[in-house]
Design an enzyme around this catalytic site. Structure first.
Site, PDB file in Angstrom:
ATOM      1  NE  ARG A 292      -9.200   5.153   2.821  1.00  0.00           N
ATOM      2  CZ  ARG A 292      -7.989   5.654   2.643  1.00  0.00           C
ATOM      3  NH1 ARG A 292      -7.824   6.910   2.308  1.00  0.00           N
ATOM      4  NH2 ARG A 292      -6.927   4.899   2.802  1.00  0.00           N
TER       5      ARG A 292
ATOM      6  CB  CYS B 254      -0.983  -0.060   1.164  1.00  0.00           C
ATOM      7  SG  CYS B 254      -2.397   1.029   0.960  1.00  0.00           S
TER       8      CYS B 254
ATOM      9  CG  HIS C  75      -3.236  -3.359   4.313  1.00  0.00           C
ATOM     10  ND1 HIS C  75      -2.040  -2.841   4.753  1.00  0.00           N
ATOM     11  CD2 HIS C  75      -3.826  -2.351   3.621  1.00  0.00           C
ATOM     12  CE1 HIS C  75      -1.925  -1.581   4.369  1.00  0.00           C
ATOM     13  NE2 HIS C  75      -2.993  -1.256   3.670  1.00  0.00           N
TER      14      HIS C  75
HETATM   15  N1  GLN Z   1      -2.352   6.957   1.987  1.00  0.00           N
HETATM   16  C1  GLN Z   1      -2.455   5.946   1.035  1.00  0.00           C
HETATM   17  C2  GLN Z   1      -3.829   5.777   0.426  1.00  0.00           C
HETATM   18  O1  GLN Z   1      -4.843   5.930   1.095  1.00  0.00           O
HETATM   19  C3  GLN Z   1      -1.941   4.661   1.645  1.00  0.00           C
HETATM   20  C4  GLN Z   1      -2.887   3.956   2.560  1.00  0.00           C
HETATM   21  C5  GLN Z   1      -2.301   2.745   3.234  1.00  0.00           C
HETATM   22  O2  GLN Z   1      -1.096   2.511   3.192  1.00  0.00           O
HETATM   23  N2  GLN Z   1      -3.128   1.997   3.920  1.00  0.00           N
HETATM   24  O3  GLN Z   1      -3.913   5.503  -0.756  1.00  0.00           O
END
Ligand code: GLN
Length: 219
Positions: free
Chosen positions: A130, A94, A194
């Protein structure tokens, strides 16, 4: 006793959704094979040496921590690039994956420069949306199925010379539109999974460990 050395890159800053579980799973598999395991956190102001580790893990984080890490990271670029080119095993999740590329736009639309070792780039989604939820992918090389959890505002696009790590079966992956998930180059994998990825997908963990052992001169 033979030793496996793990580098947890910015482990004190980038470690969302239990990403440290990847380090724990890798260490567990190595101990089962009779290796002693030493894990070192390399963070702000620490020197990263390209020949000191058998496995490097670079986890995800919030925009805030990614910004803190960014300028320090650029100072480590040469040694990280050497490690990657030498075939070192490197897993980036990520936020870590985004920072290996050219740049990413954070949730406030600020452009953050990446390491630019790879050509992928990351934009943000409209209305601060998101991609969040479970994800299932198929390994582009061996067809294995991996499961994980994604939560990212960034949408990542690979360049033509990059190969995806996997194809998306369920969920969104790199950008929610082209079905690609992550990228793979030599023994470096960038991915949005993740979970932690290696704890939930034992075969991948074993594969990466056997590459790391094969890379050692005293294996
Ligand atoms: N800030 C980044 C995004 O939201 C990474 C998020 C993360 O590593 N969980 O895309």
């Amino acid at each position: 006793m033979k030793k496996i050395k793990i580098c947890h890159l910015y482990g004190n800053l980038l470690n969302t959704y239990g990403d440290v579980g990847n380090v724990m799973a890798f260490a567990h598999e190595a101990r089962k094979k009779g290796y002693e395991v030493e894990t070192e956190t390399i963070s702000i102001g620490d020197r990263f040496s390209s020949n000191a580790y058998d496995f490097v893990f670079f986890g995800g984080g919030q925009d805030y921590e990614q910004r803190i890490v960014q300028s320090d990271l650029l100072e480590k670029k040469d040694e990280l690039e050497k490690y990657i080119e030498n075939g070192g095993v490197f897993l980036a999740i990520c936020g870590g994956y985004q920072l290996l590329g050219q740049y990413y736009f954070d949730a406030y639309n600020k452009k953050i420069k990446g390491l630019n070792i790879f050509d992928h780039y990351t934009q943000n989604q409209e209305n601060a949306s998101r991609f969040s939820g479970n994800i299932k992918i198929k390994d582009a090389i061996n067809g294995q199925i991996y499961e994980g959890f994604e939560n990212h505002g960034g949408v990542t696009y690979l360049s033509e010379n990059q190969k995806p790590f996997a194809t998306v079966i369920e969920g969104n992956g790199n950008n929610g539109s082209d079905k690609t998930e992550g990228f793979r180059y030599k023994n470096t994998i960038g991915t949005y999974l993740h979970g932690p990825l290696l704890a939930r997908n034992e075969k991948l963990c074993q594969e990466l460990l056997s590459i790391a052992i094969g890379n050692k001169s005293d294996n």
